[in-house]
Enzyme design. Structure first.
Site, PDB file in Angstrom:
ATOM      1  N   TYR A 154      -1.030  -4.455   0.483  1.00 24.49           N
ATOM      2  CA  TYR A 154       0.078  -4.370   1.452  1.00 24.49           C
ATOM      3  C   TYR A 154       0.931  -5.639   1.379  1.00 24.49           C
ATOM      4  O   TYR A 154       2.165  -5.569   1.300  1.00 24.49           O
ATOM      5  CB  TYR A 154      -0.492  -4.183   2.863  1.00 24.49           C
ATOM      6  CG  TYR A 154       0.553  -4.083   3.945  1.00 24.49           C
ATOM      7  CD1 TYR A 154       1.245  -2.883   4.155  1.00 24.49           C
ATOM      8  CD2 TYR A 154       0.855  -5.168   4.764  1.00 24.49           C
ATOM      9  CE1 TYR A 154       2.203  -2.783   5.151  1.00 24.49           C
ATOM     10  CE2 TYR A 154       1.813  -5.083   5.764  1.00 24.49           C
ATOM     11  CZ  TYR A 154       2.485  -3.881   5.958  1.00 24.49           C
ATOM     12  OH  TYR A 154       3.434  -3.781   6.946  1.00 24.49           O
ATOM     13  N   LYS A 158       4.886  -6.152   0.328  1.00 25.07           N
ATOM     14  CA  LYS A 158       5.854  -6.713   1.283  1.00 25.07           C
ATOM     15  C   LYS A 158       6.423  -8.045   0.791  1.00 25.07           C
ATOM     16  O   LYS A 158       7.592  -8.362   1.053  1.00 25.07           O
ATOM     17  CB  LYS A 158       5.208  -6.854   2.663  1.00 25.07           C
ATOM     18  CG  LYS A 158       4.847  -5.514   3.320  1.00 25.07           C
ATOM     19  CD  LYS A 158       6.086  -4.661   3.577  1.00 25.07           C
ATOM     20  CE  LYS A 158       5.791  -3.428   4.416  1.00 25.07           C
ATOM     21  NZ  LYS A 158       7.010  -2.665   4.747  1.00 25.07           N
TER      22      LYS A 158
HETATM   23  N1  NAP Z   1       3.667  -1.933  13.210  1.00 23.82           N
HETATM   24  C1  NAP Z   1       3.484  -3.153  12.713  1.00 23.82           C
HETATM   25  O1  NAP Z   1       2.682  -3.942  13.255  1.00 23.82           O
HETATM   26  C2  NAP Z   1       4.276  -3.605  11.507  1.00 23.82           C
HETATM   27  C3  NAP Z   1       4.166  -4.952  11.130  1.00 23.82           C
HETATM   28  C4  NAP Z   1       4.872  -5.389  10.022  1.00 23.82           C
HETATM   29  C5  NAP Z   1       5.674  -4.511   9.311  1.00 23.82           C
HETATM   30  N2  NAP Z   1       5.750  -3.196   9.690  1.00 23.82           N
HETATM   31  C6  NAP Z   1       6.574  -2.305   8.877  1.00 23.82           C
HETATM   32  O2  NAP Z   1       7.433  -1.565   9.724  1.00 23.82           O
HETATM   33  C7  NAP Z   1       7.785  -0.347   9.069  1.00 23.82           C
HETATM   34  C8  NAP Z   1       7.636   0.811  10.041  1.00 23.82           C
HETATM   35  O3  NAP Z   1       6.257   0.987  10.324  1.00 23.82           O
HETATM   36  P1  NAP Z   1       5.717   1.365  11.784  1.00 23.82           P
HETATM   37  O4  NAP Z   1       4.993   0.202  12.291  1.00 23.82           O
HETATM   38  O5  NAP Z   1       6.805   1.944  12.590  1.00 23.82           O
HETATM   39  O6  NAP Z   1       4.600   2.455  11.410  1.00 23.82           O
HETATM   40  P2  NAP Z   1       4.570   4.046  11.549  1.00 23.82           P
HETATM   41  O7  NAP Z   1       4.750   4.478  12.942  1.00 23.82           O
HETATM   42  O8  NAP Z   1       3.326   4.454  10.825  1.00 23.82           O
HETATM   43  O9  NAP Z   1       5.856   4.506  10.730  1.00 23.82           O
HETATM   44  C9  NAP Z   1       5.901   4.522   9.342  1.00 23.82           C
HETATM   45  C10 NAP Z   1       7.020   5.446   8.934  1.00 23.82           C
HETATM   46  O10 NAP Z   1       7.078   5.464   7.494  1.00 23.82           O
HETATM   47  C11 NAP Z   1       7.030   6.818   7.076  1.00 23.82           C
HETATM   48  N3  NAP Z   1       6.339   6.933   5.807  1.00 23.82           N
HETATM   49  C12 NAP Z   1       5.096   6.486   5.490  1.00 23.82           C
HETATM   50  N4  NAP Z   1       4.763   6.862   4.238  1.00 23.82           N
HETATM   51  C13 NAP Z   1       5.826   7.573   3.763  1.00 23.82           C
HETATM   52  C14 NAP Z   1       6.091   8.255   2.545  1.00 23.82           C
HETATM   53  N5  NAP Z   1       5.164   8.305   1.555  1.00 23.82           N
HETATM   54  N6  NAP Z   1       7.275   8.873   2.388  1.00 23.82           N
HETATM   55  C15 NAP Z   1       8.199   8.860   3.385  1.00 23.82           C
HETATM   56  N7  NAP Z   1       8.006   8.239   4.554  1.00 23.82           N
HETATM   57  C16 NAP Z   1       6.829   7.604   4.751  1.00 23.82           C
HETATM   58  C17 NAP Z   1       6.267   7.547   8.170  1.00 23.82           C
HETATM   59  O11 NAP Z   1       6.643   8.915   8.209  1.00 23.82           O
HETATM   60  P3  NAP Z   1       5.762  10.149   7.673  1.00 23.82           P
HETATM   61  O12 NAP Z   1       4.325   9.828   7.895  1.00 23.82           O
HETATM   62  O13 NAP Z   1       6.278  11.294   8.476  1.00 23.82           O
HETATM   63  O14 NAP Z   1       6.127  10.256   6.220  1.00 23.82           O
HETATM   64  C18 NAP Z   1       6.786   6.856   9.410  1.00 23.82           C
HETATM   65  O15 NAP Z   1       8.003   7.442   9.807  1.00 23.82           O
HETATM   66  C19 NAP Z   1       6.872  -0.244   7.842  1.00 23.82           C
HETATM   67  O16 NAP Z   1       7.579  -0.636   6.680  1.00 23.82           O
HETATM   68  C20 NAP Z   1       5.784  -1.251   8.141  1.00 23.82           C
HETATM   69  O17 NAP Z   1       5.174  -1.755   6.968  1.00 23.82           O
HETATM   70  C21 NAP Z   1       5.075  -2.729  10.772  1.00 23.82           C
END
Ligand code: NAP
Length: 267
Positions: A154, A158
């Site tokens: 991961y 990133k």
């Molecule tokens: N939450 C945290 O603590 C955190 C921290 C640092 C960075 N981030 C980053 O923030 C971003 C959003 O994540 P989130 O925290 O909101 O998590 P989340 O609720 O799991 O959302 C992830 C999104 O990405 C989509 N996705 C995942 N795999 C995919 C694929 N193969 N094709 C198309 N879409 C895909 C998912 O949709 P589907 O499953 O419907 O495809 C979902 O809409 C990510 O890039 C994550 O790495 C999050």
């Protein structure tokens, strides 16, 4: 760039930060193109956006297949007439110690979190440069600036996205296409519950997704390149200045939490 009246592609809009961002953008007068795999979840988000942003649309797409990236941009550009902003937010966790990580897991993580967003950037760039304006926002992570135990794949994906985005900003300086890097900390979304991952060691505070979404809108509308949301820039600076202390401190913390699988000493 103002989001009011803008056409914005948001990947990963079916939950979490992307869902909150789609709703925030629609509320502020943007037309949104939403992308993710889960059709029903996307339709639910789209339905809420359409109240405020008629003309918004959605694309069911699996970005583990990087070939899908160019097609997504082409479809959204055609359907909306043009794109003002592209937000590469879709991402998948990979909490697995390198001792257990498979090459398939590594490849998939790099495809979803790095190769697809990079290809979306390339696909959007040409037409944005032709128009002389646009904005590209890449959502990396605090784990794109500092290593996290048990998350090598991961963090690699990133870090790659952060490096890509920095160079993108340099190459596009004064081009009319703005570039923003978003580095979320721990945010309250489904990323912590995804199957196929080790249990997270972190059980501290989680920022609301809506706060991060508001920060992304501010990033689009402001001038600064880099956005830690919430602000963990002090920790990133400490890591950059004192990597030996950072590594030892993180291992000590993880061991104190009983996270033996990530940081267990050599046998
Ligand atoms: N939450 C945290 O603590 C955190 C921290 C640092 C960075 N981030 C980053 O923030 C971003 C959003 O994540 P989130 O925290 O909101 O998590 P989340 O609720 O799991 O959302 C992830 C999104 O990405 C989509 N996705 C995942 N795999 C995919 C694929 N193969 N094709 C198309 N879409 C895909 C998912 O949709 P589907 O499953 O419907 O495809 C979902 O809409 C990510 O890039 C994550 O790495 C999050």
């Amino acid at each position: 760039m103002h989001v009011d009246g803008a056409n914005v592609l948001v990947t990963g809009a079916s939950s979490g930060i992307g869902e909150a961002l789609a709703l925030e953008l629609a509320a502020r007068g943007a037309t949104v193109a939403l992308a993710a795999r889960r059709r029903e979840r996307l339709d639910a988000v789209l339905g809420r956006c359409l109240d405020r942003a008629p003309g918004s649309t959605r694309y069911v797409v699996d970005l583990a297949d990087p070939e899908a990236a160019e097609a997504l941009v082409a479809s959204a550009w055609d359907d909306l007439g043009h794109l003002d902003v592209v937000v590469n937010n879709a991402g998948a966790p990979m909490r697995r110690s390198v001792r257990d990580l498979t090459t398939a897991e590594l490849q998939r993580t790099m495809a979803v979190n790095f190769e697809s967003p990079a290809r979306i950037c390339l696909a959007a760039l040409g037409p944005m440069l032709d128009r002389g304006r646009g904005s590209i926002v890449n959502v990396s992570s605090f784990g794109g600036r500092a290593g996290i135990p048990g998350e090598a794949a991961y963090c690699a994906s990133k870090f790659a996205l952060a490096g890509w985005t920095e160079s993108l900003a340099l190459d596009l300086w004064d081009s009319g296409v703005e570039v923003r890097l978003v580095l979320p900390g721990a945010v309250d979304t489904e990323i912590w519950d995804q199957p196929g991952n080790d249990e997270p060691d972190y059980d501290g505070d989680l920022a609301p997704a809506g706060e991060v979404a508001a920060g992304i809108v501010a990033a689009i509308e402001g001038d600064r390149f880099e956005h830690y949301l919430p602000d963990l820039s002090d920790v990133a600076r400490f890591k950059a200045d004192a990597i030996e202390d950072y590594l030892a401190g993180v291992v000590a913390f993880a061991r104190s939490r009983g996270a033996d699988r990530e940081v267990r000493p050599p046998p």
